[in-house]
Design a protein around this motif. Structure first.
Motif, PDB file in Angstrom:
ATOM      1  N   TRP A  57       0.787  -1.229   0.000  1.00 29.95           N
ATOM      2  CA  TRP A  57       0.000   0.000   0.000  1.00 29.95           C
ATOM      3  C   TRP A  57       0.826   1.289   0.000  1.00 29.95           C
ATOM      4  O   TRP A  57       0.585   2.196  -0.801  1.00 29.95           O
ATOM      5  CB  TRP A  57      -0.989   0.018   1.175  1.00 29.95           C
TER       6      TRP A  57
ATOM      7  N   ASP B  65      -2.208  -5.403  -0.544  1.00 33.49           N
ATOM      8  CA  ASP B  65      -3.240  -4.573   0.088  1.00 33.49           C
ATOM      9  C   ASP B  65      -4.426  -4.434  -0.867  1.00 33.49           C
ATOM     10  O   ASP B  65      -4.703  -5.313  -1.692  1.00 33.49           O
ATOM     11  CB  ASP B  65      -2.618  -3.223   0.492  1.00 33.49           C
ATOM     12  N   ASP B  66      -5.127  -3.339  -0.803  1.00 34.60           N
ATOM     13  CA  ASP B  66      -6.376  -3.121  -1.552  1.00 34.60           C
ATOM     14  C   ASP B  66      -6.163  -3.226  -3.077  1.00 34.60           C
ATOM     15  O   ASP B  66      -5.041  -3.072  -3.565  1.00 34.60           O
ATOM     16  CB  ASP B  66      -6.913  -1.725  -1.208  1.00 34.60           C
TER      17      ASP B  66
ATOM     18  N   TYR C 140      -5.688  -8.685   1.650  1.00 38.67           N
ATOM     19  CA  TYR C 140      -6.431  -7.598   2.271  1.00 38.67           C
ATOM     20  C   TYR C 140      -7.906  -7.702   1.933  1.00 38.67           C
ATOM     21  O   TYR C 140      -8.281  -8.025   0.795  1.00 38.67           O
ATOM     22  CB  TYR C 140      -5.873  -6.276   1.734  1.00 38.67           C
TER      23      TYR C 140
ATOM     24  N   CYS D 277     -11.791   0.275   1.167  1.00 41.63           N
ATOM     25  CA  CYS D 277     -11.584   1.732   1.160  1.00 41.63           C
ATOM     26  C   CYS D 277     -11.450   2.272  -0.266  1.00 41.63           C
ATOM     27  O   CYS D 277     -11.647   3.452  -0.509  1.00 41.63           O
ATOM     28  CB  CYS D 277     -10.364   2.079   1.998  1.00 41.63           C
ATOM     29  N   GLN D 278     -11.111   1.407  -1.205  1.00 41.43           N
ATOM     30  CA  GLN D 278     -11.020   1.838  -2.608  1.00 41.43           C
ATOM     31  C   GLN D 278     -12.261   1.411  -3.391  1.00 41.43           C
ATOM     32  O   GLN D 278     -12.238   1.354  -4.631  1.00 41.43           O
ATOM     33  CB  GLN D 278      -9.764   1.271  -3.257  1.00 41.43           C
TER      34      GLN D 278
ATOM     35  N   LYS E  11      -5.279  -8.832   6.360  1.00 44.37           N
ATOM     36  CA  LYS E  11      -5.489  -7.476   6.885  1.00 44.37           C
ATOM     37  C   LYS E  11      -6.936  -7.109   6.590  1.00 44.37           C
ATOM     38  O   LYS E  11      -7.376  -7.201   5.441  1.00 44.37           O
ATOM     39  CB  LYS E  11      -4.523  -6.500   6.203  1.00 44.37           C
TER      40      LYS E  11
ATOM     41  N   ASP F 252      -9.907  -4.304   6.872  1.00 41.72           N
ATOM     42  CA  ASP F 252     -10.098  -2.868   6.999  1.00 41.72           C
ATOM     43  C   ASP F 252     -11.495  -2.527   7.553  1.00 41.72           C
ATOM     44  O   ASP F 252     -12.288  -3.432   7.861  1.00 41.72           O
ATOM     45  CB  ASP F 252      -9.875  -2.227   5.609  1.00 41.72           C
TER      46      ASP F 252
ATOM     47  N   CYS G   4      -7.776  -3.676  11.147  1.00 35.38           N
ATOM     48  CA  CYS G   4      -7.394  -2.335  10.685  1.00 35.38           C
ATOM     49  C   CYS G   4      -8.588  -1.402  10.824  1.00 35.38           C
ATOM     50  O   CYS G   4      -9.190  -1.003   9.843  1.00 35.38           O
ATOM     51  CB  CYS G   4      -6.916  -2.436   9.224  1.00 35.38           C
TER      52      CYS G   4
ATOM     53  N   TRP H  86      -8.283   1.364  12.709  1.00 29.11           N
ATOM     54  CA  TRP H  86      -7.643   2.665  12.956  1.00 29.11           C
ATOM     55  C   TRP H  86      -7.742   3.142  14.416  1.00 29.11           C
ATOM     56  O   TRP H  86      -7.657   4.340  14.702  1.00 29.11           O
ATOM     57  CB  TRP H  86      -8.220   3.741  12.023  1.00 29.11           C
TER      58      TRP H  86
ATOM     59  N   ARG I  64      -4.505  -2.082  14.275  1.00 24.38           N
ATOM     60  CA  ARG I  64      -4.070  -0.708  14.053  1.00 24.38           C
ATOM     61  C   ARG I  64      -4.557   0.152  15.210  1.00 24.38           C
ATOM     62  O   ARG I  64      -5.661  -0.036  15.720  1.00 24.38           O
ATOM     63  CB  ARG I  64      -4.631  -0.204  12.722  1.00 24.38           C
TER      64      ARG I  64
ATOM     65  N   ASP J  27      -4.073   6.426   9.048  1.00 27.78           N
ATOM     66  CA  ASP J  27      -2.967   6.024   8.156  1.00 27.78           C
ATOM     67  C   ASP J  27      -1.711   6.882   8.320  1.00 27.78           C
ATOM     68  O   ASP J  27      -1.793   8.105   8.441  1.00 27.78           O
ATOM     69  CB  ASP J  27      -3.409   6.123   6.690  1.00 27.78           C
TER      70      ASP J  27
ATOM     71  N   ASP K  17       0.893   1.176  12.264  1.00 23.82           N
ATOM     72  CA  ASP K  17       0.875   1.230  10.792  1.00 23.82           C
ATOM     73  C   ASP K  17       2.240   0.864  10.190  1.00 23.82           C
ATOM     74  O   ASP K  17       3.231   0.729  10.886  1.00 23.82           O
ATOM     75  CB  ASP K  17       0.378   2.571  10.252  1.00 23.82           C
ATOM     76  N   MET K  18       2.229   0.762   8.874  1.00 25.46           N
ATOM     77  CA  MET K  18       3.381   0.179   8.163  1.00 25.46           C
ATOM     78  C   MET K  18       4.524   1.189   8.036  1.00 25.46           C
ATOM     79  O   MET K  18       4.346   2.375   8.257  1.00 25.46           O
ATOM     80  CB  MET K  18       2.908  -0.289   6.794  1.00 25.46           C
TER      81      MET K  18
HETATM   82  C1  GLA Z   1      -7.146   2.146   4.650  1.00 24.40           C
HETATM   83  C2  GLA Z   1      -6.047   1.464   5.476  1.00 24.40           C
HETATM   84  C3  GLA Z   1      -4.741   1.538   4.697  1.00 24.40           C
HETATM   85  C4  GLA Z   1      -4.905   0.886   3.346  1.00 24.40           C
HETATM   86  C5  GLA Z   1      -6.054   1.505   2.587  1.00 24.40           C
HETATM   87  C6  GLA Z   1      -6.395   0.736   1.327  1.00 24.40           C
HETATM   88  O1  GLA Z   1      -6.925   3.512   4.541  1.00 24.40           O
HETATM   89  O2  GLA Z   1      -5.927   2.059   6.735  1.00 24.40           O
HETATM   90  O3  GLA Z   1      -3.701   0.931   5.427  1.00 24.40           O
HETATM   91  O4  GLA Z   1      -5.135  -0.500   3.534  1.00 24.40           O
HETATM   92  O5  GLA Z   1      -7.242   1.558   3.372  1.00 24.40           O
HETATM   93  O6  GLA Z   1      -7.483   1.258   0.655  1.00 24.40           O
END
Ligand code: GLA
Length: 380
Positions: free
Chosen positions: A36, A71-72, A112, A120-121, A146, A148, A180, A182, A199, A203, A234-235
Motif C-alpha cells: 500500500w 493490500d487493496d 487484504y 476503502c477503494q 489485513k 479494513d 485495521c 484505525w 491498528r 494512516d 501502521d506500516m
Molecule cells: C485504509 C487502510 C490503509 C490501506 C487503505 C487501502 O486507509 O488504513 O492501510 O489499507 O485503506 O485502501
C-alpha cells in the motif's frame, strides 16, 4: 427441559467451538512487506512476485521479514455465487499461483479485505461473505489477512471482527488476523482475543510529522501488547523518500522499541545502501523481535526530548533517546541509573554497532535534530 439442555449444549458446541482465534501465531511482531504505502492500487502479479524475489535477494528474509502482503485493489467483483473475483488483467494467473510462488521462496502470503460492504477503494468488501471468503483464502494458502473498516456504516466493530475471526477459524487454516479499524473503537481493549494485531491510529504518510504524530499516540498502549497480540502503529515508510535518512532511522528505531509489526512499504528491488542499512539492522530488529514481547514505555518526557525503555528477555533492556526537536541537543545520560547496575552490563550502541568504552557512569551524548540513539544493556 432435557431437550432444551441438549440443544443448548449442542449450539454451545457449534458456536462456542469456533469462537476463538488461532493460538500461537505471531508470538513476535509480524515482519514483511505490504504494497500500500508505495504502490496503492497499482498492484499486479509481476510486482508482487518481484518483491518476493527481492525480499530474498536483499537479505531481508534472512533477518526475519517473511510476509508478502497485497493490500487493496486485487479484487474487482463477486460472481453469481458470491465468490470474490480477482482482477484478471493484473493477476492473469490467479491468486493461488501467486501464493504458490511466494511460498516457493520460503515466504508467507498476506491479503487484504474489509469488514464493510466495500473496501476503502470501493472494491467488494467482506460483509456477509465472511465464511465464504475465509474458505477461499484458506484454499489459496493465504497466511495473513489485513481486514479494513471502510463502509462499515453502523456495524459493531468487535462483533464484525469476531465474525471474521470465527470464519477464519472454521476454514481451518491458521491465518494471522490483522485488524485495521484505525483505533476508532479502542481495539486494544478487546482485540487480543480476536486477532494478532490491531491498528491503533489512522494512516501513516511519508513525512516526519505524520510518523511522529502516530508515535505520540502509542504512549499509553504498552500494557496491551504481548506475544500474539500487538499494537500496530501502521506500516513502515522507510525508503519512500519523504523523510531524511536520520528520520527514517528514528522511525525504524521507534517502531522496534514499540514491538510494532514491521511491514516495509518501499520498493524492495531498488533500495539505497542507507535504506538497506536501516531495514536490515539486525541489532535494532532484535529489540522488536525480543521473545519477552514488551512494548517500550516512556521513562522521561521533556517534551521534545524523551527517554524510552524496552524490557528484554534475560533481564536486559534497551533505551532509546529521542530528540523530536529541529535543533541539535546535548544530553547527560546516566547509564548507571538507567541500567540499574552498570557493572553487570556492556552498553552497546545499536546504530554504531559498537560497545561504549565508558570511564564514568554518565556521559554527554549529542543528538542530531529528529534523531535517536539506541543502546542495549547486554549482560556481561
Ligand atoms: C485504509 C487502510 C490503509 C490501506 C487503505 C487501502 O486507509 O488504513 O492501510 O489499507 O485503506 O485502501
Amino acid at each position: 427441559m432435557k431437550k432444551t439442555l441438549v440443544l443448548l449444549t449442542f449450539s454451545l458446541f457449534l458456536f462456542g467451538a469456533s469462537a476463538q482465534k488461532f493460538e500461537n501465531l505471531a508470538q513476535t511482531p509480524p515482519m514483511g512487506w505490504n504494497s500500500w504505502n508505495k504502490y496503492a492500487c497499482d498492484v499486479n502479479e509481476a510486482l508482487i512476485a518481484g518483491m518476493a524475489d527481492a525480499m530474498v535477494s536483499s537479505g531481508m528474509k534472512d533477518v526475519g521479514y517473511d510476509y508478502i502482503v497485497i493490500d487493496d485493489c486485487w479484487q474487482v467483483a463477486r460472481d453469481e455465487n458470491g465468490e470474490i473475483v480477482v482482477d484478471k488483467d493484473r493477476f492473469p494467473h490467479g491468486m493461488k499461483a501467486l501464493v504458490d510462488y511466494v511460498h516457493s521462496k520460503g515466504l508467507k502470503f498476506g491479503i487484504y479485505s474489509c469488514a464493510g460492504t466495500l473496501t476503502c477503494q470501493g472494491r467488494p468488501g467482506g460483509r456477509g461473505h465472511e465464511y465464504q471468503d475465509a474458505r477461499t483464502y484458506a484454499k489459496w494458502g493465504v497466511d495473513f489477512l489485513k481486514y479494513d473498516w471502510c463502509n462499515s456504516s453502523t456495524q459493531n466493530a468487535k462483533a464484525s471482527y469476531s465474525t471474521m475471526r470465527d470464519a477464519l477459524h472454521a476454514a481451518g487454516r491458521p491465518i494471522v488476523f490483522s485488524l485495521c479499524e484505525w483505533g476508532a473503537n479502542r481495539p486494544w481493549e478487546w482485540a487480543a482475543e480476536v486477532g494478532q494485531l490491531w491498528r491503533t491510529t489512522g494512516d501513516i504518510s511519508d513525512s516526519w510529522n505524520s510518523m511522529i504524530d502516530i508515535f505520540n499516540q502509542q504512549k499509553h498502549l504498552a500494557r496491551y501488547a504481548g506475544p500474539g497480540h500487538w499494537n500496530d502503529p501502521d506500516m513502515l515508510e522507510v525508503g519512500n523518500g519523504g523523510m531524511t535518512t536520520e528520520e527514517y532511522k528514528t522511525h525504524f528505531s521507534l517502531w522496534c522499541m514499540l514491538a510494532a509489526p514491521l511491514m516495509a512499504g518501499n520498493d524492495l528491488q531498488n533500495m539505497t545502501p542507507e535504506t538497506k542499512s536501516i531495514l536490515l539492522n539486525k541489532e535494532i530488529i532484535a529489540l522488536d523481535q525480543d521473545p519477552l514481547g514488551k512494548q517500550a514505555t516512556c521513562y522521561r518526557d521533556n517534551s521534545d526530548y524523551q527517554i524510552w525503555i524496552k524490557e528484554l528477555a534475560n533481564d536486559e533492556k534497551a533505551i532509546c533517546l529521542l530528540n523530536k526537536s529541529d535543533e541539535k541537543k546535548t544530553v547527560l545520560v546516566d547509564f548507571e541509573l538507567l541500567s540499574g547496575s552498570l557493572s553487570k552490563f556492556n552498553v552497546r550502541d545499536l546504530w554504531e554497532h559498537q560497545d561504549l568504552k565508558l570511564k564514568t557512569g554518565s556521559i554527554y551524548v549529542e543528538l542530531l535534530p529528529h534523531s535517536v540513539k539506541v543502546y542495549r544493556f547486554i549482560k556481561k
